[in-house]
Design a protein around this motif. Structure first.
Motif, PDB file in Angstrom:
ATOM      1  N   ALA A 316       1.542  -4.050 -18.367  1.00 41.99           N
ATOM      2  CA  ALA A 316       0.946  -4.307 -17.061  1.00 41.99           C
ATOM      3  C   ALA A 316       2.048  -4.658 -16.080  1.00 41.99           C
ATOM      4  O   ALA A 316       3.122  -5.129 -16.465  1.00 41.99           O
ATOM      5  CB  ALA A 316      -0.080  -5.432 -17.148  1.00 41.99           C
ATOM      6  N   CYS A 317       1.768  -4.438 -14.820  1.00 35.44           N
ATOM      7  CA  CYS A 317       2.740  -4.716 -13.773  1.00 35.44           C
ATOM      8  C   CYS A 317       1.983  -5.154 -12.527  1.00 35.44           C
ATOM      9  O   CYS A 317       0.991  -4.528 -12.153  1.00 35.44           O
ATOM     10  CB  CYS A 317       3.560  -3.458 -13.483  1.00 35.44           C
ATOM     11  SG  CYS A 317       4.763  -3.632 -12.142  1.00 35.44           S
ATOM     12  N   SER A 318       2.427  -6.231 -11.916  1.00 36.61           N
ATOM     13  CA  SER A 318       1.770  -6.684 -10.692  1.00 36.61           C
ATOM     14  C   SER A 318       2.775  -6.829  -9.568  1.00 36.61           C
ATOM     15  O   SER A 318       3.943  -7.177  -9.791  1.00 36.61           O
ATOM     16  CB  SER A 318       1.045  -8.017 -10.927  1.00 36.61           C
ATOM     17  OG  SER A 318       1.963  -9.064 -11.144  1.00 36.61           O
ATOM     18  N   PHE A 319       2.327  -6.544  -8.341  1.00 36.74           N
ATOM     19  CA  PHE A 319       3.162  -6.676  -7.152  1.00 36.74           C
ATOM     20  C   PHE A 319       2.251  -6.714  -5.932  1.00 36.74           C
ATOM     21  O   PHE A 319       1.027  -6.524  -6.044  1.00 36.74           O
ATOM     22  CB  PHE A 319       4.167  -5.517  -7.045  1.00 36.74           C
ATOM     23  CG  PHE A 319       3.557  -4.148  -7.174  1.00 36.74           C
ATOM     24  CD1 PHE A 319       2.930  -3.536  -6.096  1.00 36.74           C
ATOM     25  CD2 PHE A 319       3.608  -3.462  -8.379  1.00 36.74           C
ATOM     26  CE1 PHE A 319       2.366  -2.271  -6.211  1.00 36.74           C
ATOM     27  CE2 PHE A 319       3.045  -2.198  -8.510  1.00 36.74           C
ATOM     28  CZ  PHE A 319       2.421  -1.591  -7.418  1.00 36.74           C
ATOM     29  N   SER A 320       2.831  -6.959  -4.783  1.00 36.51           N
ATOM     30  CA  SER A 320       2.068  -7.016  -3.551  1.00 36.51           C
ATOM     31  C   SER A 320       2.087  -5.653  -2.867  1.00 36.51           C
ATOM     32  O   SER A 320       3.153  -5.044  -2.707  1.00 36.51           O
ATOM     33  CB  SER A 320       2.652  -8.076  -2.620  1.00 36.51           C
ATOM     34  OG  SER A 320       1.955  -8.100  -1.388  1.00 36.51           O
ATOM     35  N   TYR A 321       0.914  -5.192  -2.458  1.00 37.71           N
ATOM     36  CA  TYR A 321       0.817  -3.950  -1.701  1.00 37.71           C
ATOM     37  C   TYR A 321      -0.104  -4.193  -0.515  1.00 37.71           C
ATOM     38  O   TYR A 321      -1.250  -4.615  -0.692  1.00 37.71           O
ATOM     39  CB  TYR A 321       0.279  -2.815  -2.574  1.00 37.71           C
ATOM     40  CG  TYR A 321       0.226  -1.489  -1.854  1.00 37.71           C
ATOM     41  CD1 TYR A 321       1.403  -0.850  -1.476  1.00 37.71           C
ATOM     42  CD2 TYR A 321      -0.986  -0.887  -1.533  1.00 37.71           C
ATOM     43  CE1 TYR A 321       1.370   0.357  -0.796  1.00 37.71           C
ATOM     44  CE2 TYR A 321      -1.024   0.325  -0.861  1.00 37.71           C
ATOM     45  CZ  TYR A 321       0.155   0.939  -0.487  1.00 37.71           C
ATOM     46  OH  TYR A 321       0.124   2.140   0.190  1.00 37.71           O
ATOM     47  N   ASN A 322       0.420  -3.966   0.674  1.00 41.60           N
ATOM     48  CA  ASN A 322      -0.324  -4.258   1.907  1.00 41.60           C
ATOM     49  C   ASN A 322      -0.817  -5.704   1.938  1.00 41.60           C
ATOM     50  O   ASN A 322      -1.927  -5.996   2.379  1.00 41.60           O
ATOM     51  CB  ASN A 322      -1.505  -3.299   2.077  1.00 41.60           C
ATOM     52  CG  ASN A 322      -1.077  -1.928   2.559  1.00 41.60           C
ATOM     53  OD1 ASN A 322       0.103  -1.710   2.884  1.00 41.60           O
ATOM     54  ND2 ASN A 322      -1.996  -0.992   2.604  1.00 41.60           N
ATOM     55  N   GLY A 323       0.040  -6.594   1.408  1.00 42.27           N
ATOM     56  CA  GLY A 323      -0.291  -8.012   1.433  1.00 42.27           C
ATOM     57  C   GLY A 323      -1.284  -8.461   0.398  1.00 42.27           C
ATOM     58  O   GLY A 323      -1.717  -9.620   0.415  1.00 42.27           O
ATOM     59  N   GLN A 324      -1.634  -7.577  -0.530  1.00 45.88           N
ATOM     60  CA  GLN A 324      -2.624  -7.910  -1.561  1.00 45.88           C
ATOM     61  C   GLN A 324      -2.017  -7.734  -2.951  1.00 45.88           C
ATOM     62  O   GLN A 324      -1.241  -6.811  -3.200  1.00 45.88           O
ATOM     63  CB  GLN A 324      -3.865  -7.007  -1.440  1.00 45.88           C
ATOM     64  CG  GLN A 324      -4.597  -7.141  -0.130  1.00 45.88           C
ATOM     65  CD  GLN A 324      -5.214  -8.513   0.046  1.00 45.88           C
ATOM     66  OE1 GLN A 324      -5.775  -9.085  -0.884  1.00 45.88           O
ATOM     67  NE2 GLN A 324      -5.104  -9.055   1.250  1.00 45.88           N
ATOM     68  N   GLY A 325      -2.374  -8.630  -3.864  1.00 45.23           N
ATOM     69  CA  GLY A 325      -1.902  -8.514  -5.234  1.00 45.23           C
ATOM     70  C   GLY A 325      -2.600  -7.389  -5.968  1.00 45.23           C
ATOM     71  O   GLY A 325      -3.831  -7.300  -5.959  1.00 45.23           O
ATOM     72  N   VAL A 326      -1.811  -6.502  -6.573  1.00 50.34           N
ATOM     73  CA  VAL A 326      -2.336  -5.370  -7.337  1.00 50.34           C
ATOM     74  C   VAL A 326      -1.752  -5.418  -8.740  1.00 50.34           C
ATOM     75  O   VAL A 326      -0.545  -5.636  -8.909  1.00 50.34           O
ATOM     76  CB  VAL A 326      -1.985  -4.025  -6.670  1.00 50.34           C
ATOM     77  CG1 VAL A 326      -2.461  -2.862  -7.527  1.00 50.34           C
ATOM     78  CG2 VAL A 326      -2.593  -3.941  -5.276  1.00 50.34           C
ATOM     79  N   GLN A 327      -2.584  -5.211  -9.731  1.00 52.85           N
ATOM     80  CA  GLN A 327      -2.118  -5.147 -11.120  1.00 52.85           C
ATOM     81  C   GLN A 327      -2.369  -3.741 -11.666  1.00 52.85           C
ATOM     82  O   GLN A 327      -3.493  -3.225 -11.568  1.00 52.85           O
ATOM     83  CB  GLN A 327      -2.843  -6.167 -12.007  1.00 52.85           C
ATOM     84  CG  GLN A 327      -2.376  -6.106 -13.462  1.00 52.85           C
ATOM     85  CD  GLN A 327      -3.187  -6.970 -14.409  1.00 52.85           C
ATOM     86  OE1 GLN A 327      -2.774  -7.243 -15.531  1.00 52.85           O
ATOM     87  NE2 GLN A 327      -4.364  -7.415 -13.974  1.00 52.85           N
TER      88      GLN A 327
END
Length: 347
Positions: A316-327
């Motif tokens: 799994a990988c999580s990061f911010s995209y357009n100010g939102q956390g995405v996993q």
């Protein structure tokens, strides 16, 4: 290139507490395989990061604070319960949780061993995977590993299909749903059903508490770590040492673990949870999709969002995209897809 270690990863002759008073004064007799491989690859160990007791709760994530401050570029952590995957995007960081069995756990303080996997906290996915490639690979000291000697995360990946579980994303707020749909729209988008999602959290809680209870039973004040100052007899020593030194989260896990492993409740809880875990793993087929995209926060049980990777041994990988956390969750040993998505988004 500086990397810090969450205080659950051992380095010889250095103190390691796993965030618990029970290990006060303990110094590691060994060096973790991941540390040896980091040093051999030219990375420097810049210190240790505070953690919650045995990584159970989401408090005291010192590794996040250290990377935010710029004191280190990377951190190695053990993210069983999704604490780092949830926090990283909120701090504009990334967390990569690799496939179970690809990174050695030798030298990791054991909690829920069947779910534990050392991962990388970093500032961007590409560099994080570069570090991961240095520490991943078979280690005979860990009996639950795949046989590959090393892994490459530079494989080409075209036509990536992003699966969105609508029943789950519907529980997120509008901005999170928009971010996930926009991310998926840059690739091929499809819908996916997460079978048993409603019981992910319960299965995770039952199985992890059983393993934690078993693993922390070794801390008794006899061989190492904290010991009660006054006691009468061996049983009193055990009780007082553990009462004084374990925090509330460890105590709760130990009590629940003893309960679900007891003769009266083993089949009703533990055995049933193990059966459902197998069903969860078998239902994650990745036939019609390559990656599952999830929010990092929903209205409801957030623990379920992070349980799939641990229960099924998936990366799994999580990061911010357009100010939102995405996993993002991929099939086993398909971490290279995270790099393709990250670079395709041009974050």
């Amino acid at each position: 290139m500086n990397c810090i270690l969450e205080d659950v990863i051992m380095q010889k002759d250095e103190p390691v507490t796993a965030g618990s008073k029970i290990l006060n004064g303990f110094k590691s007799p060994i060096t973790a395989t991941v540390v040896e491989r980091l040093l051999a690859s030219g990375y420097k160990i810049a210190g240790r990061a505070e953690t919650s007791e045995f990584g159970i709760s989401g408090e005291n994530l010192g590794a996040v604070k250290t990377l935010e401050s710029g004191a280190a570029e990377y951190a190695l952590c053990n993210d069983i319960f999704g604490n780092y995957r949830k926090q990283a995007p909120m701090s504009n960081l990334c967390y990569i949780h690799p496939t179970y069995g690809t990174v050695s756990r030798y030298g990791l303080v054991q909690t829920a061993a069947s779910m534990a996997q050392i991962g990388v906290l970093c500032k961007n996915v590409t560099d994080g995977l570069t570090l991961l490639s240095k520490i991943a690979g078979h280690d005979p000291k860990d009996g639950a590993m795949f046989g590959e000697a090393s892994y490459s995360y530079d494989k080409p990946a075209d036509g990536i299909r992003i699966g969105i579980p609508a029943a789950v994303t519907a529980k997120a707020d509008e901005s999170a749903r928009y971010a996930i749909n926009e991310l998926a729209g840059k690739f091929q988008q499809t819908s996916v059903e997460l079978d048993y999602f409603d019981v992910y959290s319960q299965v995770m809680c039952i199985l992890s508490s059983a393993e934690i209870s078993n693993n922390i039973s070794r801390y008794d004040g006899i061989k190492y770590g904290n010991r009660a100052a006054e006691y009468r007899g061996i049983e009193d020593l055990y009780v007082k040492t553990r009462t004084e030194a374990f925090g509330i989260d460890a105590k709760q896990a130990a009590i629940m673990g003893c309960l679900v492993l007891s003769q009266d409740y083993y089949e009703k809880y533990y055995d049933k949870a193990m059966r459902i875990r197998r069903l969860i793993k078998e239902s994650s087929r990745f036939d019609d999709y390559d990656i599952i995209a999830l929010p990092c926060n929903i209205n409801g049980d957030n623990n379920a969002l992070f349980a799939l990777a641990a229960l099924a041994g998936l990366p799994a990988c999580s990061f911010s995209y357009n100010g939102q956390g995405v996993q993002l969750i991929a099939n086993a040993r398909h971490e290279h897809l995270f790099k393709a998505v990250w670079e395709g988004l041009s974050i």
